[in-house]
Design a protein around this motif. Structure first.
Motif, PDB file in Angstrom:
ATOM      1  N   LEU A 196       5.426   4.604  34.167  1.00 27.38           N
ATOM      2  CA  LEU A 196       6.597   3.800  33.867  1.00 27.38           C
ATOM      3  C   LEU A 196       6.997   3.861  32.408  1.00 27.38           C
ATOM      4  N   LEU A 197       6.032   3.868  31.494  1.00 27.01           N
ATOM      5  CA  LEU A 197       6.382   3.857  30.079  1.00 27.01           C
ATOM      6  C   LEU A 197       7.187   5.081  29.693  1.00 27.01           C
ATOM      7  N   PHE A 198       6.856   6.231  30.255  1.00 29.73           N
ATOM      8  CA  PHE A 198       7.602   7.420  29.915  1.00 29.73           C
ATOM      9  C   PHE A 198       8.982   7.416  30.567  1.00 29.73           C
ATOM     10  N   ASP A 199       9.143   6.741  31.721  1.00 28.63           N
ATOM     11  CA  ASP A 199      10.475   6.522  32.264  1.00 28.63           C
ATOM     12  C   ASP A 199      11.309   5.728  31.259  1.00 28.63           C
TER      13      ASP A 199
ATOM     14  N   LEU B  70       9.292  -2.607  23.123  1.00 32.75           N
ATOM     15  CA  LEU B  70       9.268  -1.164  23.285  1.00 32.75           C
ATOM     16  C   LEU B  70      10.027  -0.457  22.168  1.00 32.75           C
ATOM     17  N   ALA B  71       9.385   0.499  21.535  1.00 33.46           N
ATOM     18  CA  ALA B  71      10.022   1.362  20.543  1.00 33.46           C
ATOM     19  C   ALA B  71       9.657   2.802  20.861  1.00 33.46           C
ATOM     20  N   VAL B  72      10.646   3.681  20.768  1.00 30.96           N
ATOM     21  CA  VAL B  72      10.450   5.098  21.032  1.00 30.96           C
ATOM     22  C   VAL B  72      10.850   5.863  19.780  1.00 30.96           C
ATOM     23  N   SER B  73       9.919   6.627  19.228  1.00 38.48           N
ATOM     24  CA  SER B  73      10.171   7.397  18.018  1.00 38.48           C
ATOM     25  C   SER B  73      10.300   8.875  18.371  1.00 38.48           C
ATOM     26  N   LEU B  74      11.422   9.471  17.965  1.00 35.68           N
ATOM     27  CA  LEU B  74      11.654  10.893  18.189  1.00 35.68           C
ATOM     28  C   LEU B  74      11.525  11.620  16.856  1.00 35.68           C
ATOM     29  N   LEU B  75      10.541  12.478  16.743  1.00 33.60           N
ATOM     30  CA  LEU B  75      10.353  13.305  15.556  1.00 33.60           C
ATOM     31  C   LEU B  75      10.835  14.714  15.887  1.00 33.60           C
TER      32      LEU B  75
ATOM     33  N   LEU C 275       7.693  12.893  20.893  1.00 34.23           N
ATOM     34  CA  LEU C 275       8.067  11.513  21.186  1.00 34.23           C
ATOM     35  C   LEU C 275       6.815  10.650  21.167  1.00 34.23           C
ATOM     36  N   THR C 276       6.918   9.484  20.491  1.00 38.71           N
ATOM     37  CA  THR C 276       5.800   8.547  20.434  1.00 38.71           C
ATOM     38  C   THR C 276       6.262   7.179  20.900  1.00 38.71           C
ATOM     39  N   LEU C 277       5.475   6.579  21.811  1.00 40.74           N
ATOM     40  CA  LEU C 277       5.771   5.251  22.333  1.00 40.74           C
ATOM     41  C   LEU C 277       4.988   4.192  21.587  1.00 40.74           C
ATOM     42  N   SER C 278       5.629   3.047  21.358  1.00 41.68           N
ATOM     43  CA  SER C 278       4.949   1.908  20.759  1.00 41.68           C
ATOM     44  C   SER C 278       5.387   0.641  21.494  1.00 41.68           C
ATOM     45  N   PRO C 279       4.449  -0.219  21.892  1.00 42.10           N
ATOM     46  CA  PRO C 279       2.998  -0.106  21.683  1.00 42.10           C
ATOM     47  C   PRO C 279       2.374   0.915  22.623  1.00 42.10           C
ATOM     48  N   GLY C 280       1.157   1.265  22.335  1.00 36.47           N
ATOM     49  CA  GLY C 280       0.406   2.175  23.179  1.00 36.47           C
ATOM     50  C   GLY C 280       0.134   3.505  22.520  1.00 36.47           C
TER      51      GLY C 280
END
Length: 278
Positions: A41-44, A251-256, A265-270
């Motif tokens: 789910l988090l990646f969705d 939920l925060a999604v960081s795109l480098l 892509l990095t998910l936060s938290p987790g």
């Protein structure tokens, strides 16, 4: 100039007719950007964040080309008109005028910028006093297609206020861009994003607010997000970061970005990570 309807109803009918042809391509791209459907789910939700960011990407993609075309009209010996498509028509003087960018209609391949295919017309008016310039870009008959949005109408206005110094234009962009795909309407409100356009490259930094009927509210913060205006084959985001944060929840999604329109892509938290492509 390719003919593009200025009426909303014909545009919507044309968009729906073209949507079926784009469905297979869009579905393949969505599956390719994920494997996330099989990763939980988090990646969705990460894909939702990329989709929430996409209208901003579309607005900046068309806006940066319009800005460059206006700068070329003001400083023809320093800035160059965008190559190939879009076709550009200019009227006025070096201090006041209008540029019209024609990306082609639905019967053409359009122009590919930052992984968005653009079709239709974009109109920019410009005014200059000394080193200070203002360019107002209007989206009225623009169509865009992306892997995450499908085919959408694009409306709104972006205003670039900048100082010209040699071959560099630096300042702040403000305004609102709305994409309408029928099932989702998203508006990106920009008021504090700085930009630098130099040597065919645009760099963005700052925060915008996104409101989507399908995906809710988000904030997007860019840091050193760099994309090219020319040559056409290099019109992609190459470096920088975009952090997309849901307004409700944590939920925060960081795109480098580490390559053409792609990166990590990095998910936060987790702290979960995976590769992504716009």
């Amino acid at each position: 100039m390719d003919a593009v309807s200025t009426s909303a109803a014909p545009r919507r009918a044309a968009r729906l007719a073209a949507a079926a042809a784009l469905l297979v391509l869009g579905g393949a791209a969505l599956e390719g950007c994920g494997d996330s459907r099989r990763r939980g789910l988090l990646f969705d939700r990460a894909d939702d964040a990329i989709a929430a960011n996409s209208p901003a990407i579309v607005g900046h993609a068309a806006g940066q080309l319009a800005l460059q075309a206006a700068l070329a009209a003001m400083e023809p010996g320093t800035f160059t008109t965008p190559q190939a498509r879009p076709h550009v028509q200019t009227s006025g003087t070096a201090t006041n005028g209008t540029v019209v960018l024609d990306f082609g209609d639905l019967g053409t391949s359009g122009a590919r910028v930052n992984e968005a295919t653009l079709r239709g017309l974009v109109v920019a008016t410009y005014a200059r006093s000394g080193a200070a310039a203002t360019v107002t870009v209007s989206f009225q008959t623009l169509l865009a297609s992306t892997a995450h949005l499908g085919l959408v109408d694009v409306f709104g206005t972006l205003t670039y206020a900048c100082t010209i110094s040699g071959s560099t234009c630096a300042g702040v962009v403000s305004g609102a861009v709305t994409t309408d795909g029928g099932f989702d309407t998203t508006t990106v409100q920009t008021s504090s994003v700085s930009f630098t356009l130099s040597a065919g490259s645009m760099v963005l930094a700052g925060t915008s607010v996104v409101t989507s009927t399908a995906r809710g509210a988000w904030t997007i913060t860019y840091a050193g997000l760099t994309s090219a205006t020319d040559p056409p084959a290099a019109r992609f985001i190459s470096t920088g970061t975009a952090v997309i944060t849901r307004a409700s929840g944590s939920l925060a999604v960081s795109l480098l970005f580490t390559g053409p329109n792609q990166g990590t892509l990095t998910l936060s938290p987790g702290g979960g990570t995976r590769s992504f492509k716009l």
